[in-house]
Enzyme design. Structure first.
Site, PDB file in Angstrom:
ATOM      1  N   SER A 274      77.875 -46.452 -12.330  1.00 17.49           N
ATOM      2  CA  SER A 274      77.843 -44.987 -12.381  1.00 17.49           C
ATOM      3  C   SER A 274      78.227 -44.395 -11.036  1.00 17.49           C
ATOM      4  O   SER A 274      77.926 -44.973  -9.982  1.00 17.49           O
ATOM      5  CB  SER A 274      76.418 -44.557 -12.745  1.00 17.49           C
ATOM      6  OG  SER A 274      76.253 -43.180 -12.504  1.00 17.49           O
TER       7      SER A 274
ATOM      8  N   LYS B 222      71.526 -49.391 -10.947  1.00 15.38           N
ATOM      9  CA  LYS B 222      72.980 -49.618 -10.988  1.00 15.38           C
ATOM     10  C   LYS B 222      73.433 -50.248  -9.671  1.00 15.38           C
ATOM     11  O   LYS B 222      74.240 -51.198  -9.648  1.00 15.38           O
ATOM     12  CB  LYS B 222      73.726 -48.294 -11.202  1.00 15.38           C
ATOM     13  CG  LYS B 222      73.448 -47.640 -12.543  1.00 15.38           C
ATOM     14  CD  LYS B 222      74.030 -48.445 -13.683  1.00 15.38           C
ATOM     15  CE  LYS B 222      73.763 -47.844 -15.043  1.00 15.38           C
ATOM     16  NZ  LYS B 222      74.106 -48.731 -16.139  1.00 15.38           N
TER      17      LYS B 222
ATOM     18  N   TYR C 243      66.909 -44.865 -11.483  1.00 14.26           N
ATOM     19  CA  TYR C 243      68.021 -45.199 -12.383  1.00 14.26           C
ATOM     20  C   TYR C 243      69.252 -45.594 -11.557  1.00 14.26           C
ATOM     21  O   TYR C 243      69.876 -46.636 -11.795  1.00 14.26           O
ATOM     22  CB  TYR C 243      68.338 -43.998 -13.292  1.00 14.26           C
ATOM     23  CG  TYR C 243      69.748 -44.016 -13.837  1.00 14.26           C
ATOM     24  CD1 TYR C 243      70.109 -44.888 -14.857  1.00 14.26           C
ATOM     25  CD2 TYR C 243      70.734 -43.180 -13.297  1.00 14.26           C
ATOM     26  CE1 TYR C 243      71.412 -44.921 -15.331  1.00 14.26           C
ATOM     27  CE2 TYR C 243      72.038 -43.208 -13.763  1.00 14.26           C
ATOM     28  CZ  TYR C 243      72.368 -44.081 -14.776  1.00 14.26           C
ATOM     29  OH  TYR C 243      73.664 -44.117 -15.226  1.00 14.26           O
TER      30      TYR C 243
HETATM   31  C1  UD1 Z   1      73.698 -37.017 -14.422  1.00 18.15           C
HETATM   32  C2  UD1 Z   1      72.903 -38.010 -13.642  1.00 18.15           C
HETATM   33  C3  UD1 Z   1      73.772 -39.202 -13.333  1.00 18.15           C
HETATM   34  C4  UD1 Z   1      74.287 -39.794 -14.641  1.00 18.15           C
HETATM   35  C5  UD1 Z   1      75.052 -38.718 -15.393  1.00 18.15           C
HETATM   36  C6  UD1 Z   1      75.465 -39.229 -16.772  1.00 18.15           C
HETATM   37  C7  UD1 Z   1      71.318 -36.582 -12.419  1.00 18.15           C
HETATM   38  C8  UD1 Z   1      70.823 -36.139 -11.091  1.00 18.15           C
HETATM   39  N1  UD1 Z   1      72.389 -37.389 -12.434  1.00 18.15           N
HETATM   40  O1  UD1 Z   1      74.770 -36.567 -13.626  1.00 18.15           O
HETATM   41  O2  UD1 Z   1      73.016 -40.152 -12.630  1.00 18.15           O
HETATM   42  O3  UD1 Z   1      75.128 -40.894 -14.374  1.00 18.15           O
HETATM   43  O4  UD1 Z   1      74.212 -37.584 -15.601  1.00 18.15           O
HETATM   44  O5  UD1 Z   1      76.272 -38.285 -17.401  1.00 18.15           O
HETATM   45  O6  UD1 Z   1      70.748 -36.240 -13.443  1.00 18.15           O
HETATM   46  N2  UD1 Z   1      73.491 -28.446 -15.177  1.00 18.15           N
HETATM   47  C9  UD1 Z   1      73.045 -27.154 -15.401  1.00 18.15           C
HETATM   48  N3  UD1 Z   1      72.201 -26.937 -16.448  1.00 18.15           N
HETATM   49  C10 UD1 Z   1      71.773 -27.928 -17.281  1.00 18.15           C
HETATM   50  C11 UD1 Z   1      72.246 -29.252 -17.068  1.00 18.15           C
HETATM   51  C12 UD1 Z   1      73.100 -29.479 -15.990  1.00 18.15           C
HETATM   52  O7  UD1 Z   1      73.397 -26.230 -14.659  1.00 18.15           O
HETATM   53  O8  UD1 Z   1      70.983 -27.657 -18.207  1.00 18.15           O
HETATM   54  C13 UD1 Z   1      74.436 -28.704 -14.071  1.00 18.15           C
HETATM   55  C14 UD1 Z   1      73.937 -29.682 -13.023  1.00 18.15           C
HETATM   56  O9  UD1 Z   1      73.193 -29.022 -12.026  1.00 18.15           O
HETATM   57  C15 UD1 Z   1      75.251 -30.282 -12.524  1.00 18.15           C
HETATM   58  C16 UD1 Z   1      76.153 -30.261 -13.749  1.00 18.15           C
HETATM   59  O10 UD1 Z   1      75.582 -29.290 -14.634  1.00 18.15           O
HETATM   60  O11 UD1 Z   1      75.829 -29.451 -11.536  1.00 18.15           O
HETATM   61  C17 UD1 Z   1      76.215 -31.598 -14.480  1.00 18.15           C
HETATM   62  O12 UD1 Z   1      74.895 -32.056 -14.751  1.00 18.15           O
HETATM   63  P1  UD1 Z   1      74.618 -33.322 -15.696  1.00 18.15           P
HETATM   64  O13 UD1 Z   1      75.381 -33.187 -16.943  1.00 18.15           O
HETATM   65  O14 UD1 Z   1      73.127 -33.467 -15.798  1.00 18.15           O
HETATM   66  O15 UD1 Z   1      75.251 -34.534 -14.912  1.00 18.15           O
HETATM   67  P2  UD1 Z   1      75.005 -35.041 -13.399  1.00 18.15           P
HETATM   68  O16 UD1 Z   1      73.801 -34.440 -12.805  1.00 18.15           O
HETATM   69  O17 UD1 Z   1      76.271 -34.906 -12.651  1.00 18.15           O
END
Ligand code: UD1
Length: 335
Positions: free
Chosen positions: A124, A153, A149
């Protein structure tokens, strides 16, 4: 050729099964269904016209896994099985270390016993979370992770590198995924998050369908053009095809190699919201909320190595990711 997919009923595993079978490769799946549903196997069969061999087993069980290797002639393994929720890993670190490491060690010992030399591992981009320079290249030295997590990895990558030093005949490919989204265009397989989704795209699709009232955008004060976090979203079918390319590469090479699987393009949270609204002609209510602990501002891949060495490149647009995610969500509601 027959390839074992551990965790092959899950989101990325099921799409990879389809792409392998489309290439005429036989697929054997081992999955204990702890975070997936056997109906995905029906989906794989409907799409490809063939049913993969399925063992409903826990890969951490040495005897059951040994039986599988005795019964099937396995040429290589793609190892997806593992727990993957960041928040849960912070709350239950021992479960995460026990499960993800045990599963991997049992698999590696069994492969060694049966002289299976090829392994593709689901890593990841989370291993880059403490690095500073974007885009991340495979040379960006992972400096540590922000949650258990991610550490699992990171540790498994290290175990595999050590193993390759000990056995020159091994061929191991570490694939660092960026943010997989979307679903198969048939609407027959996709992501099934349990409970309220943590990740952005499944959250948006549940807002679109009225299951959740609105999206919380975690922070609008990051040093990015619109202040919201930037990520490299990749269509799961492109990601699945990356595994087919990695397997072909592993067939020709020995040693341990690492590749980023992303698109190389970064989109902000608000970019994704707008793209989803436009692609599907609906509106997503949202409000700005505080930053989420552990998030970084910007994360996207340098994809040159995968393009040059694997001959693989992601092709699907953000609009396709949004359309396919929404089609899948709607198909779930009809069930
Ligand atoms: C997350 C995991 C990462 C994993 C990946 C799998 C974390 C810190 N990291 O990545 O380890 O490999 O998922 O896909 O959780 N966001 C919002 N509102 C929400 C959800 C997300 O604003 O309800 C934003 C987050 O702040 C981020 C972006 O959307 O900026 C993507 O978030 P997300 O889909 O959770 O992925 P990651 O955090 O990048």
């Amino acid at each position: 050729m027959s390839i074992l997919l551990t965790g092959g009923v899950g989101f990325i595993g099921s799409h990879t099964a389809v792409e392998l079978m489309n290439q005429g490769i036989d697929v054997v799946i081992a999955d204990n269904l702890s975070n997936s549903e056997a109906s995905a196997i029906d989906g794989i069969e409907q799409i490809t016209g063939r049913r993969p061999v399925f063992y409903p087993i826990d890969v951490a069980d040495p005897e059951l896994l040994d039986d599988l290797f005795c019964e099937q002639s396995i040429d290589g393994v793609i190892h997806f099985a593992g727990y993957k929720s960041v928040g849960e890993s912070v709350a239950k670190p021992l479960q995460y270390y026990r499960n993800n490491l045990d599963t991997t060690l049992t698999l590696l010992e069994t492969m060694q016993k049966h002289k299976v030399k090829t392994l593709i591992f689901s890593s990841s981009a989370t291993v880059y979370s403490a690095c500073e320079q974007v885009p991340f290249t495979e040379e960006s030295q992972p400096l540590g992770c922000s949650n258990p997590y991610g550490w699992t990895k990171y540790m498994i990558e290290q175990i595999l590198k050590d193993l390759c030093v000990s056995d020159a005949d091994l061929s191991v490919v570490l694939l660092r995924y960026f943010n997989p989204v979307g679903a198969h265009a048939s609407g027959l397989i996709g992501e099934k998050p349990s409970g309220i989704p943590n990740n952005l795209m499944p959250y948006i699709t549940q807002v679109a369908s009225g299951i959740l009232p609105k999206l919380h955008v975690f922070g609008d004060d990051y040093p990015t053009p619109d202040g919201t976090g930037i990520r490299d979203y990749i269509h799961v079918v492109d990601l699945a095809k990356g595994h087919v390319a990695a397997l072909a590469y592993a067939d020709r090479h020995q040693g341990c190699e690492v590749f980023n699987l992303g698109t190389g393009k970064g989109y902000s949270v608000l970019d994704v919201v707008r793209a989803f609204e436009q692609a599907n002609d609906l509106s997503i209510p949202y409000e700005i909320a505080p930053r989420r602990a552990g998030d970084i501002a910007v994360c996207y891949a340098n994809t040159q190595k995968a393009e040059a060495v694997l001959g693989w490149k992601a092709e699907k647009s953000l609009a396709e990711m949004c359309r396919d995610s929404w089609r899948w969500q709607k198909s779930q509601e009809r069930e």
